[in-house]
Design a protein around this motif. Sequence first.
Motif, PDB file in Angstrom:
ATOM      1  N   CYS A 113       0.484 -10.122   7.105  1.00  9.33           N
ATOM      2  CA  CYS A 113      -0.272 -10.371   8.332  1.00  9.33           C
ATOM      3  C   CYS A 113       0.398 -11.497   9.116  1.00  9.33           C
ATOM      4  CB  CYS A 113      -1.707 -10.757   7.991  1.00  9.33           C
ATOM      5  SG  CYS A 113      -2.677  -9.442   7.211  1.00  9.33           S
ATOM      6  N   PHE A 134      -0.841  -7.654   4.242  1.00  8.89           N
ATOM      7  CA  PHE A 134      -1.539  -6.612   4.985  1.00  8.89           C
ATOM      8  C   PHE A 134      -1.829  -5.426   4.070  1.00  8.89           C
ATOM      9  CE2 PHE A 134      -1.828  -2.861   7.702  1.00  8.89           C
ATOM     10  CZ  PHE A 134      -2.753  -3.296   8.647  1.00  8.89           C
ATOM     11  N   ALA A 172      -3.839  -7.212  11.551  1.00 11.53           N
ATOM     12  CA  ALA A 172      -2.895  -8.226  11.071  1.00 11.53           C
ATOM     13  C   ALA A 172      -2.903  -9.471  11.958  1.00 11.53           C
ATOM     14  CB  ALA A 172      -1.475  -7.653  11.026  1.00 11.53           C
TER      15      ALA A 172
END
Length: 451
Positions: A113, A134, A172
Motif C-alpha cells: 500500500c 496490499f 492502497a
Amino acid sequence: TSNSSLNTIEGVSCISDTNGELLFYTNGNVVYNKSHLPMHNGIGLYGNFSTTQSSLIVKSPDEANKYFLFTVTAQSALITGESKLCYSVVDMLTDSGRGSVIMKNIFLLSSVCEKITATHHANGKDIWVAIHQFGNNRYFVFPINCNGIGSPVISECGLPMTIDYSFNYLSAIGCMKFSHDGRQIAAAWQQWNDETDADSYLQLADFNSINGRISNAVFLSHNSSQIISKGYGVEFSPNSSLLYFTEFGNYDAALFSKVYQYNLLSTPWTASEYLVASDSIIFGTIQLAPDNKLYIARYYGCDYLSAIDNPDVYGPGCSFLNRAIILSSGLSTYGLPNMWMKNKSQKVTVSNMFAFNDTAICSTEPFGISPQLPFSFSDCLYYWGNGSFDSVIQVTSSGNYSFNVVWGCDTVSDSVSVRFVNSAYEIGNDITLCHGDVKTLIAPDFFITYS
C-alpha cells in the motif's frame, strides 16, 4: 525553503541536521541535495510522486553520516505487478558534504500500500519502519539497528486493504502514522462498493515497540449510499491522546472534505468523533511540526496551509486555522513531508538492567536468580558464566554468578554474589551467671538483622 526543485502531487520526504539546516529531500523519484540539484546517483528511485507516502528518510542509528531512504510505488503499480518497497542509502560524507546515493533501489517487499511510517524502538536507539501490504491485513515492521535493516515482524491485524469492485486498487491510497509515544499505529484508506459509492476507513491498533508486533485493531468507517468518501490523512496529537483524520469525496457532484478528531482516552474512542472543519477544498495530509502544531495540506493549487493550533485539546479548543500559513512560493497539493518524531515516552535502555543485590540465603534449597529488567524482554539472549543460556538459573551453592544480556546491538554485564548460610546457629552451651558477671555472645556476621 523558497527555491525548492520539488515537484510532487502527494509524497515527499526531507531531512535536516541538528541545527535545522536542510540536507536533502525527495519525491520518491529524485533525491535533491541542499543545493536543490539532483544528488549524485539520485535519479530513478522506485517511488512515485503520486504515492500518498512515497518515501521515508531514516537516519542510521549506528553511522551518523548514513541515511536509509525508503521508497514506495503508487497503487497503479499493483495493476502491472510492479508494486514494491525498496530502500537506498545516502552517504552525506560524499560530494563535499552534499551527499550521494551509494546503494540504490534494494528490494524489500512486493504488493504494498501507499503507506510507510517509522518510530523508535523501546530502547530509544533502534528504529521500526512499518508498511501495510496490499490484498490482506498484514503489517510488515522492519527493525533498523547496528546490523542494518533486519527481517520484518509480520502481524495479521484488522481489516484487509484489498481489491474492491471491478478490480479497483484504490484502497492502497491513504496515510499511516505511529503515535508519538510509540504505542499505537493509525491508518486511513478507502474502499469502493461500486462506481458511485466508496467508504472512508480509519483503523487504530496497538504497537509493541519492544518486539514490533501490532494487535487489537479497531476501525470506523464513514459510509452512505451514493457518496464517494476517501480516507486520507492521519496524525496524532503531540501527547498521543487525540487522533486526527481527513477525508474527502463528492456527493451529487459537489466536493466535500472534513477533518475529524477522536479522543483516544475515551471508551470507545470511535464514539468521541468531533468535526474540526469542513470545506469544499480538499484537506490532505496532516503533519505534526516541531512547534507542536498540526499542519494540513490543501488541494489543489492553494497558496496556504491550514493548521490546528492546540492539537492536544479535545473539541473546539483545538483551534482550527484555515489560512494558517501563506506560502511565499509554490502551491499546496495533497502532501506534506513524511516526517516522524522521536518517541516522547521514557525510553528503556539496557543500562536500566541489573541483577539481584549481593545476598545471603538462609536456606539449603536451590535459589533462582535472573537479571531484573524494567519489563519482559522476549528477544533477549542470556549468557551466564556457568554456561547457561536461560533467563533464570538455579543456584545451589555459594559463589559469584556473572551474566551478559544481549538485546539487539546492546550488551549489559553484571554479577551477583550469593552465600548460603545455616540459620540454625549455635552460640554455645547453656551457662549459669552470677549477679554482676558479664558474658559476651557472638553471632555470625553474615545475617542481615539481629534481635
